[in-house]
Motif scaffolding. Sequence first.
Motif, PDB file in Angstrom:
ATOM      1  N   ARG A   1     -16.250   5.532  88.247  1.00 49.55           N
ATOM      2  CA  ARG A   1     -15.568   5.059  89.452  1.00 49.55           C
ATOM      3  C   ARG A   1     -15.778   3.549  89.626  1.00 49.55           C
TER       4      ARG A   1
ATOM      5  N   ALA B   1     -19.759  10.129  86.621  1.00 51.06           N
ATOM      6  CA  ALA B   1     -18.531   9.968  87.421  1.00 51.06           C
ATOM      7  C   ALA B   1     -18.648   8.752  88.333  1.00 51.06           C
TER       8      ALA B   1
ATOM      9  N   LEU C   1     -11.077  11.878  89.459  1.00 51.24           N
ATOM     10  CA  LEU C   1     -12.064  11.377  90.416  1.00 51.24           C
ATOM     11  C   LEU C   1     -11.515  11.431  91.844  1.00 51.24           C
ATOM     12  N   ASP C   2     -10.231  11.101  92.012  1.00 46.70           N
ATOM     13  CA  ASP C   2      -9.631  11.142  93.339  1.00 46.70           C
ATOM     14  C   ASP C   2      -9.483  12.577  93.854  1.00 46.70           C
TER      15      ASP C   2
ATOM     16  N   THR D   1     -12.925   0.492  89.218  1.00 47.13           N
ATOM     17  CA  THR D   1     -12.715  -0.468  90.306  1.00 47.13           C
ATOM     18  C   THR D   1     -12.861  -1.899  89.790  1.00 47.13           C
TER      19      THR D   1
ATOM     20  N   SER E   1      -8.725   8.792  86.591  1.00 46.46           N
ATOM     21  CA  SER E   1      -8.574   8.279  87.946  1.00 46.46           C
ATOM     22  C   SER E   1      -8.147   9.403  88.897  1.00 46.46           C
TER      23      SER E   1
END
Length: 398
Positions: A380, A376, A335-336, A384, A332
């Motif tokens: 993501r 990716a 990705l952020d 979510t 997480s």
Amino acid sequence: MVTGTGKAHLARADRLQKATGALATAAMAAMDDELPWFGQLSAQDRSWIGLVAQSGITAFVDWFRDPEAHSSMPTRMFGSAPREFTRVISLHQTVELLRTTIEMIENTIGDLLPEDDVPVVREAMQRYAREVAFAAATVYAQAAEMRGAWDARLEALVVDSVIRGEADESVRSRASALGWTGTANSEVAVVVGRAPSSDTGGTNVADAVRHVARESGADALCAMQGDRLVVVLGGTSKPVETVQRLTDFFGPGPIVVGPVVPDLMAAVTSARAAVAGLRAAPAWPAAPRPVQADELLPERSLSGDGHARRQLASDVYGPLTLGDGVLLDTVSTYLDSGGSIEATARALFIHPNTVRYRLKRVGDLTGYSPASPRDAFTLRVALTLGRLLNPDPGSSIL
């Protein structure tokens, strides 16, 4: 007024008519002696063939008497045979029957008619035999066309049952009647794409699809459903390789291959994924052609496919929540951080090599590598959905 030549011809026709009984008996005897497969038929089938032979000889006499008045006799002679006649014997066997009967007549009329009649009758028989051969070909062509139309309707019914999830033993039996050789454990995948243009001809496309699939060692059922072409492939664990040889038979646009399932009874799972994938495929313009439905999981979930949402949440998000959850936090944060290992390491206060190790573990667990842009994106969406469907990581995925 009948001339002398006409009277002689009518007299010859009368003599020929008197010999029809003997000719019919000799024809049946010749078939029994010269055609080994004829004796293996049932008594009912032999009687029908005898009736056709008798009808043919009688029709020849009427045609010989007045060819203009009985010009349709060669075609009408098959009217005495039942519809199943074309299923009992093949066109090749019918030709053998005709040849045997004609040769018998040519060899027998010398004993039944005066010497002057023989050349005239033989010449007429040759002309008549040609018309009978064309009539036989017409009968078999019509029968084949009817069977083809019936098979196409039956195939469409089977494919529709698979799409709607109504496959049962009757569907398997119908598929078997269409040439489906798959066993109870034969792997099946459903393929969906746009239908070809109308000028291609749906029936020809279906025949071509089955032929190419058979050359690849697979079974295939094919049907047009509105603007889409549906193919059910059986007997292959690598359907994408088979579909790559079928792409020319689909219309422009994506071709989606559903997941492989154990048998025809479970094909609805593959069909549901393929149909949902076709609906969602425009969201991924760079998708390969063909593309597997599972490669379209994020697009399918965004287009409203509940099965895809649950699959991403359980198969991707779920494994990342096991243990102390460090893998979930790592991916997480990665990705952020825009895919930066160093930024991830700083945010988590760990060494960059630790980040690399954890990301590799994420790829091993989920099958998606965070370093790949496409994977990716899938991760993501999965994260979510997982958080939406399972706010408490300690509980099971819905």
